[in-house]
Write an enzyme that holds these catalytic residues in place. Structure first.
Site, PDB file in Angstrom:
ATOM      1  N   GLU A 178       9.212  -0.493  -5.842  1.00  0.00           N
ATOM      2  CA  GLU A 178      10.558  -0.940  -5.478  1.00  0.00           C
ATOM      3  C   GLU A 178      10.754  -2.440  -5.645  1.00  0.00           C
ATOM      4  O   GLU A 178      11.861  -2.903  -5.932  1.00  0.00           O
ATOM      5  CB  GLU A 178      10.884  -0.506  -4.038  1.00  0.00           C
ATOM      6  CG  GLU A 178      12.336  -0.778  -3.664  1.00  0.00           C
ATOM      7  CD  GLU A 178      12.742  -0.196  -2.323  1.00  0.00           C
ATOM      8  OE1 GLU A 178      11.980   0.627  -1.757  1.00  0.00           O
ATOM      9  OE2 GLU A 178      13.829  -0.570  -1.830  1.00  0.00           O
ATOM     10  N   GLU A 214      18.500  17.858  -5.772  1.00  0.00           N
ATOM     11  CA  GLU A 214      19.140  16.708  -5.130  1.00  0.00           C
ATOM     12  C   GLU A 214      20.297  16.240  -5.989  1.00  0.00           C
ATOM     13  O   GLU A 214      20.450  16.662  -7.141  1.00  0.00           O
ATOM     14  CB  GLU A 214      18.121  15.584  -4.881  1.00  0.00           C
ATOM     15  CG  GLU A 214      17.179  15.919  -3.730  1.00  0.00           C
ATOM     16  CD  GLU A 214      16.134  14.860  -3.464  1.00  0.00           C
ATOM     17  OE1 GLU A 214      16.288  13.723  -3.927  1.00  0.00           O
ATOM     18  OE2 GLU A 214      15.142  15.193  -2.803  1.00  0.00           O
ATOM     19  N   ARG A 268      24.726   9.255  -5.390  1.00  0.00           N
ATOM     20  CA  ARG A 268      24.553   8.764  -4.025  1.00  0.00           C
ATOM     21  C   ARG A 268      25.551   7.675  -3.648  1.00  0.00           C
ATOM     22  O   ARG A 268      26.054   7.630  -2.530  1.00  0.00           O
ATOM     23  CB  ARG A 268      23.127   8.240  -3.914  1.00  0.00           C
ATOM     24  CG  ARG A 268      22.620   8.130  -2.539  1.00  0.00           C
ATOM     25  CD  ARG A 268      21.146   7.833  -2.557  1.00  0.00           C
ATOM     26  NE  ARG A 268      20.351   9.041  -2.613  1.00  0.00           N
ATOM     27  CZ  ARG A 268      19.025   9.044  -2.601  1.00  0.00           C
ATOM     28  NH1 ARG A 268      18.365   7.905  -2.555  1.00  0.00           N
ATOM     29  NH2 ARG A 268      18.357  10.168  -2.633  1.00  0.00           N
ATOM     30  N   SER A 274      12.081   7.336  -7.287  1.00  0.00           N
ATOM     31  CA  SER A 274      11.342   6.141  -6.873  1.00  0.00           C
ATOM     32  C   SER A 274       9.845   6.401  -6.720  1.00  0.00           C
ATOM     33  O   SER A 274       9.034   5.573  -7.133  1.00  0.00           O
ATOM     34  CB  SER A 274      11.913   5.570  -5.575  1.00  0.00           C
ATOM     35  OG  SER A 274      12.037   6.575  -4.621  1.00  0.00           O
ATOM     36  N   SER A 334       0.809  -1.226   0.000  1.00  0.00           N
ATOM     37  CA  SER A 334       0.000   0.000   0.000  1.00  0.00           C
ATOM     38  C   SER A 334       0.839   1.271   0.000  1.00  0.00           C
ATOM     39  O   SER A 334       0.462   2.270   0.610  1.00  0.00           O
ATOM     40  CB  SER A 334      -0.956  -0.017   1.196  1.00  0.00           C
ATOM     41  OG  SER A 334      -0.221  -0.100   2.408  1.00  0.00           O
ATOM     42  N   GLY A 335       1.981   1.262  -0.701  1.00  0.00           N
ATOM     43  CA  GLY A 335       2.696   2.503  -0.959  1.00  0.00           C
ATOM     44  C   GLY A 335       2.166   3.122  -2.241  1.00  0.00           C
ATOM     45  O   GLY A 335       1.116   2.713  -2.776  1.00  0.00           O
TER      46      GLY A 335
END
Ligand code: SIN
Length: 516
Positions: free
Chosen positions: A353, A109, A268, A369, A9-10
């Site tokens: 993901e 970013e 990153r 993402s 449930s993302g």
């Protein structure tokens, strides 16, 4: 109507469920309460081309460059070109992104050539998106099963026909469905230090693996450079560095300018390894984030969530440095899908993901993402509708993994002195051997221990033990994939093969790495 089981449930699961509810009988399964997911904790924002002076081509170029040559270019093109439309859908569903005058506020970013990150509630972007989507799914008529755990997928004749679920009442039921969509997120708890919430134990990827689905790129685990060391690896967003904060070593000096020309805003993986090398050089002490130049009022307004967490950990970051170190954050690899969420097993789809669409390559670009979840969640719903009317066996996906096949000859020596299995021992083993830096000896040792643990009988009645089984299956496959890639690329850095480190890493950085 076809019955579709969406697990997770993302943003990816909720987007798929909301779109599919128009044409299917949707049942949404979530392991905890609705709203508990990695999405809820996303701080930085969502990347997308929403400004006239930016371009889709620039976003594509940045994504490909961060991915270190291993992205699937067609998937990246879909992500970046359909992204703005999906961001507008989120706005229509009630997400209010922060504004600066009449325009959206622009966040920056690492590794973005343009300030294109939209954020909401300052650093509460994920929470705001999750809240809007949860409100919409409650109105949608979809059935919602909370506190329900995916035990395994049910297959018959090579096709997924449903799932075995452990309900809130601790009863195991078999749930039949015409299609199952995995949206179960990542597996940060493969490691002892993670920015992920406790639910992130890779349940969907492990179930897909056991059901015979192709997995790819498992060796590429992204470590976020800056997690609080004082408070359970709480994420301190890259956006803080985007606003001008810098990293310093124990002597108070900046060090990342020796590592990469973009210093704190390098990709990153480069920043995370640069920090790890500096920590090794200073006896394991964390490095510190210096945000003092930003001022108390700005920090509280732009980063209210982090401001509360940092202050609760006893640091006044408007005057003091914040101790930080890398922590497991995001899995680039996962269940192989086509551009529509279809996996290699008919009837099984994967989004977000848990999926390996190929958009992230060897290293995900910051804030791509949430975008992936929105774009590919919507696409999966379209595929579900299309596949419900055509012969489903025609939709099998051909594996297109950029990794070498994950299965390698089982030539590891049996380990007789392995400690008994515990989640903590497994996480530490993964951190030590398959973390920021890997080498052949460490990976061989890890695989032998993990295979030994796999052969031990496992109790699988409690959710904790089912999670352990999933983490163990995934650790083993991650280590196998890392062994099978002998060269360094992106987030997969091998100390025994730095000659082929990514082109973005400078010679200085290789020197630093070789000392740690
Ligand atoms: C962050 O806010 O630094 C995390 C954003 C991301 O993982 O993309």
């Amino acid at each position: 109507m076809p019955r579709v089981l969406v697990i997770g449930s993302g943003i990816a699961g909720l987007t798929t469920a909301l779109s599919a509810a128009v044409h299917s009988d949707v049942v949404l399964v979530t392991k905890s309460t609705l709203g508990q997911s990695n999405t809820r904790y996303a701080q930085g924002g969502i990347a997308g081309v929403m400004f006239d002076d930016d371009s889709v081509d620039a976003h594509i170029a940045d994504t490909l460059s961060a991915g270190a040559g291993l992205c699937d270019e067609a998937a990246v093109r879909v992500l970046c070109s359909e992204g703005p439309g999906r961001i507008r859908d989120l706005i229509a569903l009630g997400v209010e992104f922060d504004r600066s005058g009449s325009e959206f506020a622009r966040g920056r970013e690492a590794a973005h050539s343009f300030p294109r990150i939209l954020h909401a509630g300052g650093d509460a972007t994920g929470a705001r998106i999750e809240a809007a989507l949860v409100a919409r799914i409650r109105e949608s008529g979809a059935e919602i099963l909370e506190n329900t755990f995916l035990v395994d997928l049910v297959t018959d004749d090579g096709r997924v026909r449903g799932a075995r679920l452990l309900t809130a009442e601790a009863t195991e039921t078999t749930f039949e469905a015409d299609a199952v969509v995995l949206a179960t997120g990542g597996a940060g708890h493969l490691y002892p230090y993670t920015t992920n919430p406790p639910v992130a134990t890779g349940d969907g990827a492990a179930a897909a693996f056991r059901a015979g689905a192709e997995l790819a790129d498992l060796e590429f685990y992204q470590f976020h450079p800056t997690a609080l060391t004082t408070s359970g690896s709480f994420l301190v967003s890259e956006a803080v560095r985007g606003e001008g904060a810098v990293l310093r070593n124990a002597d108070g000096h900046r060090f990342l300018d020796r590592v990469h020309p973009d210093a704190e805003l390098a990709p990153r993986d480069v920043v995370a390894r640069g920090i790890a090398a500096e920590m090794a050089a200073q006896g394991g002490l964390p490095v510190v984030l210096d945000a003092t130049a930003l001022g108390a009022a700005f920090l509280a307004e732009r980063f209210p969530v982090i401001d509360r967490a940092v202050r609760a950990s006893g640091v006044d970051w408007s005057r003091e440095f914040v101790p930080v170190s890398p922590a497991a954050h995001y899995w680039m690899g996962g269940v192989v899908t086509d551009l529509w969420g279809r996996t290699t097993v008919p009837g099984l789809y994967a989004v977000g993901e848990v999926a390996s669409t190929g958009v992230h390559g060897a290293n995900r670009l910051a804030s791509n993402s949430l975008l992936e979840g929105a774009v590919f969640g919507a696409r999966a719903a379209i595929a579900l509708a299309a596949d419900a009317v055509v012969a489903t066996d025609a939709t099998v996906v051909t594996p297109k993994a950029s990794s070498p096949p994950v299965a390698v000859p089982d030539d590891t020596a049996a380990v007789t002195d392995a400690p008994p299995f515990s989640r903590e021992a497994m996480q530490q083993l993964m951190w030590d051997t398959a973390g920021l830096l890997r080498n052949a000896d460490g990976l061989d040792h890890a695989l032998a221990v993990l295979e030994n643990w796999t052969r031990q009988p496992v109790e699988t009645r409690s959710i904790r033990s089912l999670e352990d089984r999933n983490l163990l299956d995934l650790s083993r496959e991650l280590v196998r994939a890392a062994r099978a890639r002998p060269v360094s690329v992106g987030a997969h850095a091998r100390s025994d093969s730095l000659a082929t480190a990514p082109a973005v890493v400078t010679a200085d950085h290789r020197e630093v790495l070789s000392t740690c």
